[in-house]
Design an enzyme around this catalytic site. Structure first.
Site, mmCIF file in Angstrom:
data_model
loop_
_atom_site.group_PDB
_atom_site.id
_atom_site.type_symbol
_atom_site.label_atom_id
_atom_site.label_comp_id
_atom_site.label_asym_id
_atom_site.label_seq_id
_atom_site.Cartn_x
_atom_site.Cartn_y
_atom_site.Cartn_z
ATOM 1 N N LYS A 180 0.568 -1.549 -0.222
ATOM 2 C CA LYS A 180 0.519 0.041 0.120
ATOM 3 C C LYS A 180 1.019 0.832 0.230
ATOM 4 O O LYS A 180 1.711 1.445 0.836
ATOM 5 C CB LYS A 180 -1.150 -0.041 1.181
HETATM 6 C C1 LIG Z 1 -9.640 -2.474 -1.657
HETATM 7 C C2 LIG Z 1 -9.482 -3.205 -0.932
HETATM 8 N N1 LIG Z 1 -9.996 -3.606 0.293
HETATM 9 C C3 LIG Z 1 -9.584 -4.008 0.767
HETATM 10 C C4 LIG Z 1 -8.817 -4.407 1.255
HETATM 11 C C5 LIG Z 1 -7.653 -5.235 2.247
HETATM 12 O O1 LIG Z 1 -6.744 -4.738 3.415
HETATM 13 P P1 LIG Z 1 -5.751 -5.177 3.846
HETATM 14 O O2 LIG Z 1 -5.054 -6.721 2.820
HETATM 15 O O3 LIG Z 1 -4.628 -4.681 4.410
HETATM 16 O O4 LIG Z 1 -6.327 -6.582 5.052
HETATM 17 C C6 LIG Z 1 -7.469 -4.030 0.372
HETATM 18 C C7 LIG Z 1 -6.096 -4.376 0.522
HETATM 19 O O5 LIG Z 1 -5.379 -5.517 -0.648
HETATM 20 C C8 LIG Z 1 -7.756 -3.215 -1.282
HETATM 21 O O6 LIG Z 1 -6.595 -3.464 -1.788
#
Ligand SMILES: Cc1ncc(COP(=O)(O)O)c(C=O)c1O
Length: 371
Positions: A180
Protein backbone atom coordinates in the site's frame (compact mmCIF):
# COMPACT_ATOMS: atom_id res chain seq x y z
CA UNK A 1 11.18 -9.68 -13.76
CA UNK A 2 9.81 -6.23 -12.95
CA UNK A 3 7.19 -6.92 -10.28
CA UNK A 4 3.78 -5.26 -10.27
CA UNK A 5 4.49 -3.85 -6.86
CA UNK A 6 6.97 -3.95 -4.02
CA UNK A 7 7.43 -2.08 -0.76
CA UNK A 8 10.25 0.43 -0.32
CA UNK A 9 11.73 -0.44 3.06
CA UNK A 10 15.18 -0.03 4.56
CA UNK A 11 17.34 1.02 7.45
CA UNK A 12 14.88 3.66 8.70
CA UNK A 13 12.24 1.00 9.31
CA UNK A 14 14.81 -1.28 10.98
CA UNK A 15 15.90 1.55 13.29
CA UNK A 16 12.32 2.15 14.43
CA UNK A 17 11.81 -1.58 15.02
CA UNK A 18 15.04 -1.64 17.04
CA UNK A 19 13.61 1.00 19.38
CA UNK A 20 10.59 -1.24 20.00
CA UNK A 21 12.83 -4.24 20.68
CA UNK A 22 14.69 -2.18 23.25
CA UNK A 23 11.47 -1.47 25.16
CA UNK A 24 10.69 -5.19 25.31
CA UNK A 25 7.02 -4.35 24.56
CA UNK A 26 6.12 -5.76 21.15
CA UNK A 27 2.32 -5.73 21.19
CA UNK A 28 -0.20 -2.89 21.48
CA UNK A 29 1.55 -0.05 23.23
CA UNK A 30 3.16 3.36 23.01
CA UNK A 31 4.47 2.98 19.43
CA UNK A 32 0.93 2.27 18.21
CA UNK A 33 -0.19 5.37 20.09
CA UNK A 34 2.56 7.39 18.40
CA UNK A 35 1.56 6.09 14.96
CA UNK A 36 -2.09 6.92 15.64
CA UNK A 37 -1.16 10.42 16.77
CA UNK A 38 0.92 10.95 13.63
CA UNK A 39 -2.08 10.07 11.48
CA UNK A 40 -4.46 12.12 13.64
CA UNK A 41 -2.32 15.17 13.11
CA UNK A 42 -1.92 14.51 9.38
CA UNK A 43 -5.64 14.04 8.85
CA UNK A 44 -6.85 16.53 11.45
CA UNK A 45 -9.21 13.93 12.87
CA UNK A 46 -10.41 13.14 16.39
CA UNK A 47 -9.97 9.38 16.22
CA UNK A 48 -7.51 7.10 14.47
CA UNK A 49 -7.67 3.48 15.64
CA UNK A 50 -4.83 1.32 14.37
CA UNK A 51 -5.56 -2.34 13.68
CA UNK A 52 -3.70 -5.28 12.20
CA UNK A 53 -5.04 -5.18 8.60
CA UNK A 54 -7.25 -3.13 6.30
CA UNK A 55 -9.68 -6.02 6.31
CA UNK A 56 -10.07 -5.91 10.09
CA UNK A 57 -10.46 -2.12 9.94
CA UNK A 58 -13.49 -2.58 7.69
CA UNK A 59 -14.86 -5.50 9.71
CA UNK A 60 -14.59 -3.78 13.06
CA UNK A 61 -16.05 -0.52 11.68
CA UNK A 62 -19.12 -2.25 10.26
CA UNK A 63 -19.51 -4.29 13.43
CA UNK A 64 -19.29 -1.26 15.71
CA UNK A 65 -21.85 0.53 13.54
CA UNK A 66 -24.24 -2.31 14.33
CA UNK A 67 -24.43 -3.78 10.83
CA UNK A 68 -25.65 -7.35 11.01
CA UNK A 69 -28.05 -9.99 9.80
CA UNK A 70 -30.16 -8.97 6.80
CA UNK A 71 -28.78 -5.44 6.66
CA UNK A 72 -27.68 -4.40 3.20
CA UNK A 73 -24.38 -2.78 2.32
CA UNK A 74 -23.97 -1.34 -1.17
CA UNK A 75 -20.49 -2.06 -2.49
CA UNK A 76 -18.86 -2.21 -5.93
CA UNK A 77 -18.26 -5.72 -7.20
CA UNK A 78 -14.89 -4.72 -8.65
CA UNK A 79 -12.87 -4.54 -5.46
CA UNK A 80 -10.63 -6.82 -3.41
CA UNK A 81 -12.65 -9.68 -1.91
CA UNK A 82 -11.84 -8.31 1.57
CA UNK A 83 -14.47 -5.59 1.07
CA UNK A 84 -17.13 -8.26 0.61
CA UNK A 85 -15.89 -10.82 3.15
CA UNK A 86 -16.29 -8.32 5.98
CA UNK A 87 -19.94 -7.81 5.04
CA UNK A 88 -20.77 -11.51 4.84
CA UNK A 89 -18.79 -12.17 8.06
CA UNK A 90 -21.43 -10.07 9.84
CA UNK A 91 -24.20 -11.99 8.05
CA UNK A 92 -25.17 -8.82 6.26
CA UNK A 93 -25.87 -8.72 2.50
CA UNK A 94 -23.49 -7.23 -0.04
CA UNK A 95 -25.54 -5.43 -2.69
CA UNK A 96 -23.24 -5.19 -5.68
CA UNK A 97 -23.30 -2.03 -7.73
CA UNK A 98 -21.75 -0.79 -10.92
CA UNK A 99 -18.69 1.36 -11.42
CA UNK A 100 -17.88 3.99 -13.98
CA UNK A 101 -15.49 3.23 -16.79
CA UNK A 102 -13.26 6.27 -16.46
CA UNK A 103 -12.16 5.74 -12.85
CA UNK A 104 -13.47 2.28 -11.85
CA UNK A 105 -15.13 4.08 -8.93
CA UNK A 106 -18.66 3.46 -7.65
CA UNK A 107 -21.45 4.56 -10.03
CA UNK A 108 -23.61 7.02 -8.08
CA UNK A 109 -26.66 6.51 -10.32
CA UNK A 110 -26.55 2.78 -9.69
CA UNK A 111 -26.06 3.33 -5.95
CA UNK A 112 -29.29 5.33 -5.87
CA UNK A 113 -31.14 2.53 -7.68
CA UNK A 114 -29.93 -0.09 -5.21
CA UNK A 115 -31.02 1.66 -2.00
CA UNK A 116 -33.79 -0.11 -0.08
CA UNK A 117 -35.22 0.23 3.42
CA UNK A 118 -32.59 -2.30 4.55
CA UNK A 119 -29.59 -0.36 3.27
CA UNK A 120 -27.46 0.50 6.31
CA UNK A 121 -24.17 1.44 4.69
CA UNK A 122 -22.51 2.27 1.39
CA UNK A 123 -18.89 1.22 0.97
CA UNK A 124 -17.18 3.17 -1.81
CA UNK A 125 -13.67 2.09 -2.83
CA UNK A 126 -11.27 4.84 -3.96
CA UNK A 127 -9.84 2.82 -6.82
CA UNK A 128 -6.12 3.17 -7.56
CA UNK A 129 -6.16 6.12 -5.13
CA UNK A 130 -8.67 8.23 -7.07
CA UNK A 131 -11.39 9.56 -4.79
CA UNK A 132 -15.02 8.65 -5.39
CA UNK A 133 -17.57 11.45 -5.67
CA UNK A 134 -17.75 11.96 -1.91
CA UNK A 135 -20.11 14.95 -1.99
CA UNK A 136 -22.73 12.89 -3.81
CA UNK A 137 -22.28 9.90 -1.49
CA UNK A 138 -22.37 11.94 1.71
CA UNK A 139 -25.50 13.74 0.46
CA UNK A 140 -27.20 10.42 -0.20
CA UNK A 141 -26.12 9.23 3.23
CA UNK A 142 -27.56 12.30 4.95
CA UNK A 143 -30.81 12.20 3.05
CA UNK A 144 -31.43 8.48 3.57
CA UNK A 145 -29.75 8.01 6.95
CA UNK A 146 -27.14 5.64 5.54
CA UNK A 147 -23.54 5.57 6.77
CA UNK A 148 -20.72 5.90 4.26
CA UNK A 149 -17.85 3.58 5.21
CA UNK A 150 -15.01 4.40 2.85
CA UNK A 151 -12.76 1.54 1.83
CA UNK A 152 -9.73 3.79 1.42
CA UNK A 153 -7.25 0.91 1.24
CA UNK A 154 -5.83 2.40 -1.99
CA UNK A 155 -6.03 6.03 -1.04
CA UNK A 156 -3.80 6.95 1.89
CA UNK A 157 -2.36 10.36 0.94
CA UNK A 158 -5.03 11.17 -1.68
CA UNK A 159 -7.39 14.14 -1.53
CA UNK A 160 -10.88 15.05 -2.64
CA UNK A 161 -11.57 18.71 -3.49
CA UNK A 162 -8.48 19.74 -1.53
CA UNK A 163 -9.37 17.70 1.58
CA UNK A 164 -7.37 14.61 2.48
CA UNK A 165 -9.21 11.29 2.28
CA UNK A 166 -9.86 10.44 5.91
CA UNK A 167 -10.09 14.07 7.01
CA UNK A 168 -13.86 14.23 6.47
CA UNK A 169 -16.85 11.92 6.02
CA UNK A 170 -18.39 9.33 8.33
CA UNK A 171 -15.85 6.49 8.63
CA UNK A 172 -12.67 5.89 6.61
CA UNK A 173 -10.71 2.64 6.63
CA UNK A 174 -7.09 2.43 5.47
CA UNK A 175 -4.83 -0.52 4.74
CA UNK A 176 -1.09 -0.54 5.37
CA UNK A 177 -0.38 -3.96 3.91
CA UNK A 178 2.97 -4.61 2.20
CA UNK A 179 2.16 -2.91 -1.11
CA UNK A 180 0.00 0.00 0.00
CA UNK A 181 0.96 3.70 -0.28
CA UNK A 182 2.70 3.26 3.05
CA UNK A 183 3.09 -0.08 4.80
CA UNK A 184 3.28 -1.27 8.39
CA UNK A 185 4.23 -4.76 7.17
CA UNK A 186 0.57 -5.47 7.78
CA UNK A 187 -1.80 -2.93 9.24
CA UNK A 188 -4.89 -0.82 8.94
CA UNK A 189 -6.72 2.05 10.59
CA UNK A 190 -10.25 3.24 11.20
CA UNK A 191 -10.60 7.02 11.13
CA UNK A 192 -13.64 8.88 12.36
CA UNK A 193 -14.96 11.80 14.39
CA UNK A 194 -17.72 10.19 16.44
CA UNK A 195 -16.64 9.53 20.06
CA UNK A 196 -19.19 6.81 20.77
CA UNK A 197 -18.30 4.66 17.73
CA UNK A 198 -14.61 5.26 18.29
CA UNK A 199 -14.88 3.93 21.82
CA UNK A 200 -16.71 0.82 20.57
CA UNK A 201 -14.09 0.20 17.89
CA UNK A 202 -11.25 0.65 20.39
CA UNK A 203 -12.78 -1.92 22.69
CA UNK A 204 -13.64 -4.37 19.91
CA UNK A 205 -10.12 -4.35 18.51
CA UNK A 206 -8.82 -5.88 21.72
CA UNK A 207 -11.31 -8.62 22.52
CA UNK A 208 -13.98 -6.33 23.96
CA UNK A 209 -11.77 -5.49 26.92
CA UNK A 210 -12.83 -2.24 28.54
CA UNK A 211 -10.31 -0.89 30.98
CA UNK A 212 -6.92 -1.83 29.68
CA UNK A 213 -6.25 0.40 26.71
CA UNK A 214 -4.73 3.43 28.41
CA UNK A 215 -2.35 1.31 30.45
CA UNK A 216 -1.22 -0.42 27.29
CA UNK A 217 -0.44 2.86 25.62
CA UNK A 218 2.09 3.37 28.41
CA UNK A 219 3.39 -0.19 27.84
CA UNK A 220 1.85 -1.33 31.12
CA UNK A 221 -0.65 -4.06 31.82
CA UNK A 222 -3.19 -3.54 34.55
CA UNK A 223 -4.40 -6.63 36.39
CA UNK A 224 -8.07 -5.65 36.27
CA UNK A 225 -10.15 -5.81 33.13
CA UNK A 226 -13.72 -6.33 32.02
CA UNK A 227 -14.97 -7.92 28.80
CA UNK A 228 -17.97 -5.84 27.83
CA UNK A 229 -18.75 -6.64 24.19
CA UNK A 230 -18.03 -8.98 21.29
CA UNK A 231 -14.46 -8.23 20.33
CA UNK A 232 -11.57 -9.50 18.26
CA UNK A 233 -7.82 -9.61 18.49
CA UNK A 234 -7.39 -7.00 15.80
CA UNK A 235 -5.09 -4.41 17.37
CA UNK A 236 -1.89 -3.23 15.70
CA UNK A 237 1.40 -4.22 17.32
CA UNK A 238 4.24 -1.87 18.28
CA UNK A 239 6.47 -3.61 15.70
CA UNK A 240 4.07 -2.88 12.86
CA UNK A 241 3.49 0.68 14.08
CA UNK A 242 7.28 1.23 14.08
CA UNK A 243 7.42 0.36 10.37
CA UNK A 244 4.50 2.72 9.73
CA UNK A 245 6.21 5.59 11.57
CA UNK A 246 9.30 5.28 9.35
CA UNK A 247 7.18 4.91 6.22
CA UNK A 248 5.03 7.93 6.98
CA UNK A 249 8.11 10.15 6.85
CA UNK A 250 8.64 9.05 3.24
CA UNK A 251 5.03 9.45 2.12
CA UNK A 252 5.53 12.66 0.12
CA UNK A 253 8.53 11.17 -1.68
CA UNK A 254 6.58 8.00 -2.47
CA UNK A 255 3.63 9.96 -3.83
CA UNK A 256 5.78 12.29 -5.93
CA UNK A 257 7.71 9.48 -7.61
CA UNK A 258 4.62 7.41 -8.30
CA UNK A 259 2.92 10.44 -9.84
CA UNK A 260 5.89 10.87 -12.18
CA UNK A 261 5.63 7.25 -13.28
CA UNK A 262 1.87 7.51 -13.82
CA UNK A 263 2.39 10.64 -15.91
CA UNK A 264 4.99 8.85 -18.07
CA UNK A 265 2.65 5.89 -18.56
CA UNK A 266 -0.28 8.15 -19.41
CA UNK A 267 1.76 10.11 -21.96
CA UNK A 268 2.97 6.88 -23.56
CA UNK A 269 -0.34 5.01 -23.62
CA UNK A 270 -2.92 7.71 -24.28
CA UNK A 271 -2.65 7.48 -28.04
CA UNK A 272 -2.37 3.74 -28.43
CA UNK A 273 -5.43 2.23 -30.08
CA UNK A 274 -6.37 -0.88 -28.21
CA UNK A 275 -5.71 0.59 -24.75
CA UNK A 276 -7.73 2.93 -22.62
CA UNK A 277 -6.00 4.69 -19.75
CA UNK A 278 -8.04 5.58 -16.69
CA UNK A 279 -8.89 9.14 -15.83
CA UNK A 280 -6.35 10.51 -13.33
CA UNK A 281 -6.38 13.71 -11.31
CA UNK A 282 -2.73 13.79 -10.33
CA UNK A 283 -3.15 16.99 -8.33
CA UNK A 284 -5.26 15.12 -5.80
CA UNK A 285 -4.40 11.46 -6.19
CA UNK A 286 -1.68 9.49 -4.47
CA UNK A 287 -1.45 6.72 -7.09
CA UNK A 288 -1.67 3.19 -5.71
CA UNK A 289 -1.78 0.96 -8.78
CA UNK A 290 -1.63 1.65 -12.50
CA UNK A 291 -4.40 -0.06 -14.43
CA UNK A 292 -5.06 0.04 -18.16
CA UNK A 293 -8.02 -1.30 -20.06
CA UNK A 294 -6.98 -3.68 -22.82
CA UNK A 295 -9.64 -3.68 -25.53
CA UNK A 296 -10.64 -6.26 -28.16
CA UNK A 297 -9.89 -9.39 -26.09
CA UNK A 298 -6.14 -8.85 -26.29
CA UNK A 299 -5.44 -9.02 -22.56
CA UNK A 300 -4.26 -12.62 -22.35
CA UNK A 301 -1.90 -12.17 -25.31
CA UNK A 302 -0.50 -8.98 -23.84
CA UNK A 303 0.11 -10.66 -20.45
CA UNK A 304 2.08 -13.44 -22.18
CA UNK A 305 4.18 -11.05 -24.25
CA UNK A 306 4.94 -8.85 -21.23
CA UNK A 307 5.94 -11.91 -19.24
CA UNK A 308 8.40 -12.91 -21.96
CA UNK A 309 9.87 -9.41 -21.74
CA UNK A 310 10.24 -9.56 -17.99
CA UNK A 311 7.29 -7.33 -17.11
CA UNK A 312 5.00 -8.57 -14.37
CA UNK A 313 1.27 -7.84 -14.51
CA UNK A 314 -1.75 -8.38 -12.29
CA UNK A 315 -5.52 -8.24 -12.40
CA UNK A 316 -7.15 -6.05 -9.78
CA UNK A 317 -9.68 -7.55 -9.46
CA UNK A 318 -11.93 -10.39 -10.59
CA UNK A 319 -15.47 -9.08 -9.99
CA UNK A 320 -16.77 -10.49 -6.72
CA UNK A 321 -20.28 -11.26 -7.95
CA UNK A 322 -18.61 -13.88 -10.20
CA UNK A 323 -16.83 -15.56 -7.28
CA UNK A 324 -18.32 -18.88 -6.17
CA UNK A 325 -18.71 -17.85 -2.53
CA UNK A 326 -20.59 -14.64 -3.39
CA UNK A 327 -22.69 -15.87 -6.30
CA UNK A 328 -25.67 -16.06 -3.97
CA UNK A 329 -25.64 -12.24 -4.03
CA UNK A 330 -24.97 -11.95 -7.76
CA UNK A 331 -26.86 -9.58 -9.96
CA UNK A 332 -26.43 -8.40 -13.53
CA UNK A 333 -23.54 -5.94 -13.76
CA UNK A 334 -22.67 -5.61 -17.46
CA UNK A 335 -20.26 -2.68 -17.09
CA UNK A 336 -18.32 -4.38 -14.29
CA UNK A 337 -18.19 -7.65 -16.22
CA UNK A 338 -16.84 -5.95 -19.33
CA UNK A 339 -14.24 -4.01 -17.32
CA UNK A 340 -13.35 -7.15 -15.39
CA UNK A 341 -12.23 -8.69 -18.70
CA UNK A 342 -10.26 -5.61 -19.79
CA UNK A 343 -8.34 -4.39 -16.76
CA UNK A 344 -4.64 -5.07 -16.43
CA UNK A 345 -2.30 -3.81 -13.73
CA UNK A 346 1.20 -2.71 -14.74
CA UNK A 347 4.22 -2.26 -12.44
CA UNK A 348 4.14 0.82 -10.20
CA UNK A 349 6.22 1.26 -7.08
CA UNK A 350 8.51 3.88 -5.58
CA UNK A 351 11.82 2.16 -6.30
CA UNK A 352 11.08 1.60 -10.00
CA UNK A 353 13.93 3.03 -12.03
CA UNK A 354 13.44 5.18 -15.12
CA UNK A 355 14.91 2.33 -17.15
CA UNK A 356 12.34 -0.09 -15.76
CA UNK A 357 9.53 2.35 -16.57
CA UNK A 358 10.89 2.61 -20.13
CA UNK A 359 11.02 -1.18 -20.37
CA UNK A 360 7.33 -1.42 -19.46
CA UNK A 361 6.37 1.35 -21.88
CA UNK A 362 8.41 -0.16 -24.69
CA UNK A 363 7.00 -3.65 -24.09
CA UNK A 364 3.38 -2.48 -24.10
CA UNK A 365 3.82 -0.09 -27.03
CA UNK A 366 5.57 -2.62 -29.25
CA UNK A 367 2.79 -5.16 -28.62
CA UNK A 368 0.25 -2.79 -30.10
CA UNK A 369 2.48 -1.35 -32.79
CA UNK A 370 3.18 -4.75 -34.31
CA UNK A 371 -0.58 -5.36 -34.68
C1 LIG B 1 -9.86 -2.29 -1.90
C2 LIG B 1 -9.26 -3.05 -0.75
N1 LIG B 1 -9.99 -3.21 0.36
C3 LIG B 1 -9.50 -3.85 1.44
C4 LIG B 1 -8.24 -4.40 1.44
C5 LIG B 1 -7.77 -5.16 2.63
O1 LIG B 1 -6.62 -4.63 3.19
P1 LIG B 1 -5.56 -5.62 3.93
O2 LIG B 1 -4.81 -6.34 2.88
O3 LIG B 1 -4.71 -4.67 4.71
O4 LIG B 1 -6.35 -6.52 4.80
C6 LIG B 1 -7.44 -4.25 0.30
C7 LIG B 1 -6.08 -4.83 0.27
O5 LIG B 1 -5.53 -5.20 -0.72
C8 LIG B 1 -7.96 -3.57 -0.82
O6 LIG B 1 -7.24 -3.42 -1.93
Amino acid sequence: MIPVSRPSIGIEELNEIKKVFETGWLGLGSTVFEFENTLKEYLGRRHVIAVNTGTTALHIALDALGIGENDEVIVPSLTFCASIQVITALRAMPVFCEINQATLNIDIKDVKKKITSRTKAIMPVHYCGTSCDMDALLDIGKEKNIIIVEDAAHAFGSSYKGKKIGSFGDVTCFSFDPIKNITCGEGGAVVLENDEFAEKIRRKRILGIDKDTWHRYRNERSWFYEVTTQGYRYHMSNINAAIGIAQFKKLDLFIQRKKEIVQRYNDAFENIDGIKVLSWNLKETAPFTYIIRVLNNKREDLIEVLKEKGVGTGIHYIPNHLQPFFKHFATSLPVTEKLGEEILTLPLYYDMTDVQVSTVIEAVSSFFNRE
